[in-house]
Design an enzyme around this catalytic site. Structure first.
Site, short mmCIF file in Angstrom:
data_model
loop_
_atom_site.label_atom_id
_atom_site.label_comp_id
_atom_site.label_asym_id
_atom_site.label_seq_id
_atom_site.Cartn_x
_atom_site.Cartn_y
_atom_site.Cartn_z
N LYS B 107 1.02 -1.22 0.00
CA LYS B 107 0.07 0.13 0.08
C LYS B 107 0.92 1.15 -0.01
O LYS B 107 1.60 1.44 0.95
CB LYS B 107 -1.03 0.02 1.01
CG LYS B 107 -1.71 1.21 1.50
CD LYS B 107 -2.28 1.23 2.77
CE LYS B 107 -3.20 2.92 2.56
NZ LYS B 107 -3.62 3.29 3.89
N ALA B 194 -9.46 6.08 3.49
CA ALA B 194 -9.22 7.28 4.08
C ALA B 194 -10.68 7.78 4.16
O ALA B 194 -11.30 8.15 2.95
CB ALA B 194 -8.27 8.22 3.71
N GLY B 195 -10.85 8.58 5.42
CA GLY B 195 -12.20 9.40 5.43
C GLY B 195 -13.55 8.77 6.18
O GLY B 195 -14.36 9.44 6.55
N ALA B 216 -9.48 2.03 8.67
CA ALA B 216 -8.82 1.85 10.08
C ALA B 216 -9.38 2.51 11.15
O ALA B 216 -10.02 1.88 11.88
CB ALA B 216 -7.14 2.24 9.68
N SER B 217 -9.15 3.89 11.03
CA SER B 217 -9.50 4.77 12.10
C SER B 217 -10.99 4.54 12.55
O SER B 217 -11.18 4.55 13.92
CB SER B 217 -9.02 6.14 12.03
OG SER B 217 -7.94 6.33 11.72
#
Lengths: 67, 271
Positions: B107, B194-195, B216-217
């Site tokens: 990645k 992301a986001g 992820a987050s």
């Protein structure tokens, strides 16, 4: 003086990559470990024989959590 | 919450990246989980087969082996180049990851600045080309820029991974129009990276036509990461089903769902 992961390390003359990993407590068969010396990737098979010159910067890396 | 697998009569194409077919369209980022046990539980909840990891200096004080935990979960590793600001550093990090984990999948992240963590487009393209030439399977984290996505595909990337909004921001998909432009043109898988802040963001990505979502987050930093892992897995599946099912077009005015034909004549008699 050799710098292992940024820390000055008193490596003996002719210390190999495998020797320096042992100081970190890393077995040379350990999974998920990679080493660069002065920005060059050192393949695992070369760790036992590859000597690290004085002043070299050794980066010993492993898996960490990351996105 | 485990349920018997229900066979849904819908035709879907397999999710294949560089010849590898994945059953799960959700890729899990391992960053941010407070404990390895929680990470393992979240992996099981997401049913992800591919998880990202980073390379960092060995900490002799570290407890527990991330690689052992991931092996125990039976997942494939996708090393990232997070924290790299130049093509040179990213290429070197990818080569170290190949050495460490025995995979040529990467990645690719080349970041432009610390505040936004947005990709540095020129450096990203240089690194992608170099890694593809060196035999890597490159999955680049990219801006939601259709032209950059096309350029990344042209140099041989195996997928493109546009952001919905900055890493860890939880701001969802800020520019669905651009994302659709990328999807329409791409002939490699498009994975939203992301986001994502919550389940509906992941569902929207799939409804717009993304092939997968990397998260992820949103999971790791949720108040209950394992519950959120279940929610986002369900959202990815729901979004994909909705995409395959074909949504109705948006209309400016109402369209009755009940037919007018046969409507009773209830007009009162004229006095």
């Amino acid at each position: 003086m050799i710098f292992v992961n940024g820390a000055p390390t008193q490596g003996h003359d002719g210390a190999t990559v495998a020797d320096l990993l042992a100081v970190l407590g890393v077995d040379r068969d350990a999974r998920g470990v990679a080493v660069a010396v002065d920005g060059e990737v050192i393949p695992r098979r070369e760790w036992p024989d590859r000597t690290v010159p004085g002043g070299a910067r050794v980066e010993a890396l492993t898996a960490m959590q990351g996105g | 919450m485990e349920q018997a697998a229900e066979r849904i009569p819908i035709t879907d194409t397999p999710f294949t990246i560089a010849g590898r077919t994945l059953r799960s369209r959700l890729v899990l980022g391992t960053g941010g989980f407070p404990r390895l046990e929680t990470l393992a539980e979240a992996i099981r909840a997401t049913r992800a087969e591919l998880v990202t990891i980073a390379l960092r200096r060995i900490d002799p004080q570290a407890r527990g082996s991330l690689v052992d935990v991931l092996d125990g979960c039976g997942v494939e590793l996708l090393p990232n180049t997070a924290g790299c600001y130049t093509a040179r550093d990213a290429v070197l990090t990818a080569k170290l990851a190949r050495e460490a984990f025995g995979t040529d999948w990467v990645k690719l992240e080349v970041i432009g600045d610390e505040r936004t963590l947005l990709p540095d487009a020129p450096e990203l393209l240089v690194a992608a080309e170099e890694l593809v030439d060196d035999g890597f399977t490159v999955l680049p984290y990219t801006n939601d820029d259709p032209i950059l996505a096309r350029r990344l595909e042209d140099v041989g990337c195996a997928a493109v991974m546009p952001l919905g909004s900055p890493i860890g921001s939880g701001m969802g998909i800020r520019n669905p129009y651009n994302l659709q432009l990328i999807i329409e043109r791409a002939s490699v898988p498009v994975i939203l990276d992301a986001g994502v802040g919550t389940a509906s963001d992941a569902a929207l990505a799939m409804e717009l036509g993304c092939d997968g979502v990397l998260c992820a987050s949103a999971i790791a930093r949720a108040q209950d990461p394992v519950a959120m892992a279940h929610a986002i897995r369900a959202a990815v599946e729901a979004g994909r089903l909705a995409r395959c099912a074909g949504r109705i077009p948006r209309r400016r005015y109402a369209e009755a769902s009940t037919p007018d034909a046969g409507l009773a004549d209830l007009t009162p008699p004229v006095e």
